[in-house]
Design a protein around this motif. Structure first.
Motif, PDB file in Angstrom:
ATOM      1  N   GLY A  82     -12.410  -8.344   5.869  1.00  0.00           N
ATOM      2  CA  GLY A  82     -11.172  -8.006   6.588  1.00  0.00           C
ATOM      3  C   GLY A  82     -10.556  -9.205   7.278  1.00  0.00           C
ATOM      4  O   GLY A  82      -9.534  -9.076   7.960  1.00  0.00           O
ATOM      5  N   THR A  85      -5.762 -11.619   1.228  1.00  0.00           N
ATOM      6  CA  THR A  85      -4.357 -11.789   1.638  1.00  0.00           C
ATOM      7  C   THR A  85      -3.936 -13.243   1.443  1.00  0.00           C
ATOM      8  O   THR A  85      -2.830 -13.521   0.956  1.00  0.00           O
ATOM      9  N   LYS A 134      -9.071 -12.921   3.457  1.00  0.00           N
ATOM     10  CA  LYS A 134      -9.284 -13.822   2.315  1.00  0.00           C
ATOM     11  C   LYS A 134      -8.395 -13.418   1.127  1.00  0.00           C
ATOM     12  O   LYS A 134      -7.711 -14.252   0.547  1.00  0.00           O
ATOM     13  N   GLN A 189     -10.885  -8.543  -7.874  1.00  0.00           N
ATOM     14  CA  GLN A 189     -12.106  -7.748  -7.641  1.00  0.00           C
ATOM     15  C   GLN A 189     -12.170  -6.565  -8.587  1.00  0.00           C
ATOM     16  O   GLN A 189     -13.239  -6.098  -8.942  1.00  0.00           O
ATOM     17  N   TYR A 203       0.797  -7.289   7.556  1.00  0.00           N
ATOM     18  CA  TYR A 203       1.303  -6.211   6.696  1.00  0.00           C
ATOM     19  C   TYR A 203       2.256  -5.340   7.516  1.00  0.00           C
ATOM     20  O   TYR A 203       2.000  -5.105   8.706  1.00  0.00           O
ATOM     21  N   HIS A 238       1.429  -2.905  10.552  1.00  0.00           N
ATOM     22  CA  HIS A 238       0.111  -3.253  11.100  1.00  0.00           C
ATOM     23  C   HIS A 238       0.310  -4.278  12.213  1.00  0.00           C
ATOM     24  O   HIS A 238       0.942  -5.317  11.994  1.00  0.00           O
ATOM     25  N   ALA A 240       0.826  -1.213   0.000  1.00  0.00           N
ATOM     26  CA  ALA A 240       0.000   0.000   0.000  1.00  0.00           C
ATOM     27  C   ALA A 240       0.857   1.258   0.000  1.00  0.00           C
ATOM     28  O   ALA A 240       0.354   2.348  -0.272  1.00  0.00           O
ATOM     29  N   ASP A 294     -15.387 -13.144   7.534  1.00  0.00           N
ATOM     30  CA  ASP A 294     -15.858 -11.761   7.598  1.00  0.00           C
ATOM     31  C   ASP A 294     -15.004 -10.861   6.719  1.00  0.00           C
ATOM     32  O   ASP A 294     -13.868 -11.206   6.382  1.00  0.00           O
TER      33      ASP A 294
HETATM   34  N1  LIG Z   1      -2.124  -3.798   1.001  1.00  0.00           N
HETATM   35  C1  LIG Z   1      -2.418  -3.755   2.295  1.00  0.00           C
HETATM   36  N2  LIG Z   1      -1.620  -3.088   3.151  1.00  0.00           N
HETATM   37  C2  LIG Z   1      -1.928  -3.055   4.469  1.00  0.00           C
HETATM   38  N3  LIG Z   1      -2.999  -3.678   5.009  1.00  0.00           N
HETATM   39  C3  LIG Z   1      -3.814  -4.346   4.211  1.00  0.00           C
HETATM   40  C4  LIG Z   1      -3.584  -4.424   2.806  1.00  0.00           C
HETATM   41  N4  LIG Z   1      -4.549  -5.174   2.247  1.00  0.00           N
HETATM   42  C5  LIG Z   1      -5.369  -5.524   3.261  1.00  0.00           C
HETATM   43  N5  LIG Z   1      -4.928  -5.044   4.426  1.00  0.00           N
HETATM   44  C6  LIG Z   1      -5.528  -5.275   5.740  1.00  0.00           C
HETATM   45  O1  LIG Z   1      -5.418  -6.679   6.017  1.00  0.00           O
HETATM   46  C7  LIG Z   1      -6.623  -7.182   6.549  1.00  0.00           C
HETATM   47  C8  LIG Z   1      -7.150  -8.314   5.660  1.00  0.00           C
HETATM   48  O2  LIG Z   1      -7.531  -7.762   4.416  1.00  0.00           O
HETATM   49  P1  LIG Z   1      -8.083  -8.642   3.235  1.00  0.00           P
HETATM   50  O3  LIG Z   1      -8.282  -7.729   2.067  1.00  0.00           O
HETATM   51  O4  LIG Z   1      -7.185  -9.802   3.036  1.00  0.00           O
HETATM   52  O5  LIG Z   1      -9.475  -9.118   3.830  1.00  0.00           O
HETATM   53  P2  LIG Z   1     -10.698  -9.794   3.092  1.00  0.00           P
HETATM   54  O6  LIG Z   1     -11.123 -10.904   3.979  1.00  0.00           O
HETATM   55  O7  LIG Z   1     -10.340 -10.150   1.694  1.00  0.00           O
HETATM   56  O8  LIG Z   1     -11.750  -8.602   3.098  1.00  0.00           O
HETATM   57  P3  LIG Z   1     -12.994  -8.369   2.113  1.00  0.00           P
HETATM   58  O9  LIG Z   1     -13.921  -9.511   2.275  1.00  0.00           O
HETATM   59  O10 LIG Z   1     -13.579  -7.096   2.610  1.00  0.00           O
HETATM   60  O11 LIG Z   1     -12.415  -8.256   0.727  1.00  0.00           O
HETATM   61  C9  LIG Z   1      -7.587  -6.020   6.640  1.00  0.00           C
HETATM   62  O12 LIG Z   1      -7.546  -5.547   7.963  1.00  0.00           O
HETATM   63  C10 LIG Z   1      -7.020  -4.962   5.700  1.00  0.00           C
HETATM   64  O13 LIG Z   1      -7.264  -3.666   6.188  1.00  0.00           O
END
Ligand SMILES: Nc1ncnc2c1ncn2[C@@H]1O[C@H](COP(=O)(O)OP(=O)(O)OP(=O)(O)O)[C@@H](O)[C@H]1O
Length: 561
Positions: A382, A387, A385, A427, A354, A357, A106, A380
């Motif tokens: 965040g 990641t 998934k 997406q 990350y 974080h 990011a 849920d």
């Molecule tokens: N590139 C990034 N840099 C820092 N933090 C990130 C990044 N991408 C995701 N996160 C954080 O990591 C966590 C997991 O995000 P992720 O996108 O993998 O969740 P998700 O289950 O796919 O969510 P959704 O169903 O909303 O797509 C979240 O708290 C998000 O804010």
């Protein structure tokens, strides 16, 4: 004639030092030219200059002038060719660094700022490598040589030159540190403006739809104003440095001229070695005095090139400051040849957070998906998934634990090869300004027209493609519905015969029921004979995949449906 270069082959860079040496030699040729002119003045004053002699001296002067111009032009050409090659190499390094950062980083440099660094800011390096470097070498050689020549005739004139010259570098150094800061601020501002414009252009429809254009306009105006102020600051410093230089070099030349003039009039009868100067010697000193300051003036005029060039180099270097490197870098690799079965995927106690974080989306997470298996990852928003899919795709490296593709642990050395057999249906797929078929093909060598047709058919886009004909997609896939855009992403994956592991991230998000069903049909058709891992919230997609894992489960196991 344009020369083609194989990617990765070494660049043949012409020698810069030879080019600079030629330019320095050209500047030194003024010495014999000045000597010839002084000799002519001496002989004319003594009434000893015949026509034949004058023609001979004139011819020699002309030859020297031509040699000087030729050496200078050749030297400039060589330095320029070398600088272009070096700038090209740095651009490639910047691009490699950009491509070597994970798309999940990011904190990557914004696209507009990166484009600005690679395009216009990199251009500022060329004058630095050519004009500034040559001027710096000349300033170390030419004034010394000319001062030594003047000293052979008059020690006092040489002393005047030697004592007035250091004032120039002192003032230039004082101006220089301001120039560096101003150039860096200017290029930073330029990068920010580019990044802002590109970002807002991409989101223009949202801004317009939400009535937020007025603020954007104000912000854009403020950024442009700030860039204008920075540009003027750089120009002010550039003009100031030239003015300082002109002042001191004019003072130095004037002092020498006053001394020589009064010496020839008998008013200042000292400063020469023993006897007083002849007219020819006086002319010789007078001709060399401006040439003594010339390299210093040249250095001053290109002084701000150094600041701009170094700022450009820093901007390119900043592209490589990635926080999350892409495992295996940007290198592309062909998948291993031979008959293959779709890969089995295993995650073995994988943890990942990350950078910066505190909370980790994945902690000691394990998973097994058999070869050719279809699995939904739920959880849920965040929960991690996307990641998890990125870790399987080798777009992120786990902090601990292992990701295994067909029993092979994914790491930097094999990530590119393993990625070559995967396809990501994201997406937010990016579509280019090309036809539907062009967006499926993407110029990939293994994807021919028949494969594109089959892929469009599999994604139920064949009729849409027929209807659209040669029409190009607009920016941001304008002209396609949401469902068609996802099916186009599916067609892209289907067209690649090498790809047998599909990673799909929420393919049915934000789609109505009928469209989502069409997307699920296409996705399952794509998944036939392939391993399919899908992150989703959609219960109907989960049901059709037949097997799911809730991400919160500490050690889930899943088999092929
Ligand atoms: N590139 C990034 N840099 C820092 N933090 C990130 C990044 N991408 C995701 N996160 C954080 O990591 C966590 C997991 O995000 P992720 O996108 O993998 O969740 P998700 O289950 O796919 O969510 P959704 O169903 O909303 O797509 C979240 O708290 C998000 O804010």
């Amino acid at each position: 004639m344009s020369r083609q270069r194989q990617e990765g082959s070494p660049v043949s860079i012409p020698s810069a030092s030879f080019g600079i040496a030629l330019q320095t030699f050209a500047a030194l040729l003024w010495l014999p030219q000045a000597a010839l002119l002084a000799w002519v003045a001496q002989r004319l004053a003594a009434g000893q200059a015949g026509l034949d002699w004058l023609a001979l001296i004139g011819g020699s002067f002309l030859v020297l002038a031509l040699a000087r111009a030729a050496a200078d032009a050749w030297g400039v050409r060589l330095s320029y060719a070398r600088a272009r090659a070096q700038v090209g190499e740095r651009r490639r390094a910047g691009l490699r660094a950009l491509a070597g950062a994970s798309p999940f980083d990011a904190r990557r440099v914004a696209a507009g700022a990166a484009a600005s660094a690679l395009a216009e800011q990199a251009e500022a390096i060329t004058p630095y490598l050519t004009r500034y470097r040559a001027a710096r070498v000349k300033v170390q050689v030419v004034p010394l040589a000319l001062a030594a020549a003047v000293a052979c005739v008059s020690w006092l004139a040489a002393l005047i030159l030697v004592f007035t010259a250091p004032l120039i570098p002192i003032f230039m150094a004082l101006v220089g540190w301001r120039a560096q800061a101003a150039s860096e601020a200017h290029l930073r501002e330029l990068g920010s403006l580019n990044a802002y414009v590109l970002d807002r252009l991409r989101g223009l429809a949202s801004l317009r739809g939400l009535g937020a254009l007025a603020y954007t306009r104000r912000r854009l105006r403020a950024l442009s104003q700030s860039l204008r102020i920075r540009t003027m600051a750089v120009l002010r410093i550039a003009f100031l440095s030239s003015a300082v230089l002109e002042l001191f070099s004019a003072l130095g030349v004037a002092l020498v001229a006053v001394y020589v003039g009064f010496h020839l009039l008998g008013q200042l009868p000292f400063g020469a070695w023993g006897a007083s100067l002849s007219l020819g010697q006086g002319v010789f000193v007078l001709l060399l005095a401006p040439a003594f300051f010339e390299p210093l003036r040249e250095l001053a005029s290109v002084w701000h090139d150094r600041a701009a060039g170094e700022a450009g180099e820093a901007a390119l270097a900043a592209l490589g400051r990635e926080v999350l490197p892409l495992p295996g870098g940007a290198s592309a690799a062909a998948p291993a040849a031979g008959a293959r079965v779709p890969p089995e995927v295993r995650l073995d106690a994988v943890s990942f957070a990350y950078p910066g974080h505190a909370s980790a989306p994945l902690r000691e997470f394990s998973l097994e998906l058999a070869a050719g298996g279809h699995l939904a990852i739920t959880g849920d928003s965040g929960a991690g998934k996307s990641t998890l899919l990125a870790l399987v795709a080798g777009l992120l490296a786990p902090d601990s634990g292992r990701v295994l593709i067909q029993g092979e642990t994914l790491h930097g050395a094999n990530a590119a090869r393993l990625r070559a057999r995967m396809a990501w249906v994201g997406q937010r797929p990016h579509f280019f300004a090309a036809t539907l078929g062009g967006n499926v093909r993407l110029g990939r060598p293994g994807v021919d027209a028949a494969a594109v047709r089959r892929a469009l058919g599999l994604a139920h886009l064949d009729l849409v493609a027929e209807r659209r004909g040669a029409a190009r997609l607009g920016e941001g896939a304008a002209g396609l519905s949401g469902g068609e855009a996802v099916r186009l992403a599916i067609a892209r994956a289907a067209a690649d015969p090498a790809c047998d592991l599909i990673l799909a991230d929420e393919p049915t998000a934000h789609l109505d029921r009928a469209t989502a069903d069409a997307v699920i049909d296409s996705l399952l058709a794509l998944g036939e004979g392939r391993t399919l891992l899908v992150a989703t919230h959609d219960p109907r997609l989960v049901a059709r995949l037949g097997c799911s894992v809730e991400l919160a489960d500490p050690a889930p196991r899943a088999e092929a449906a």
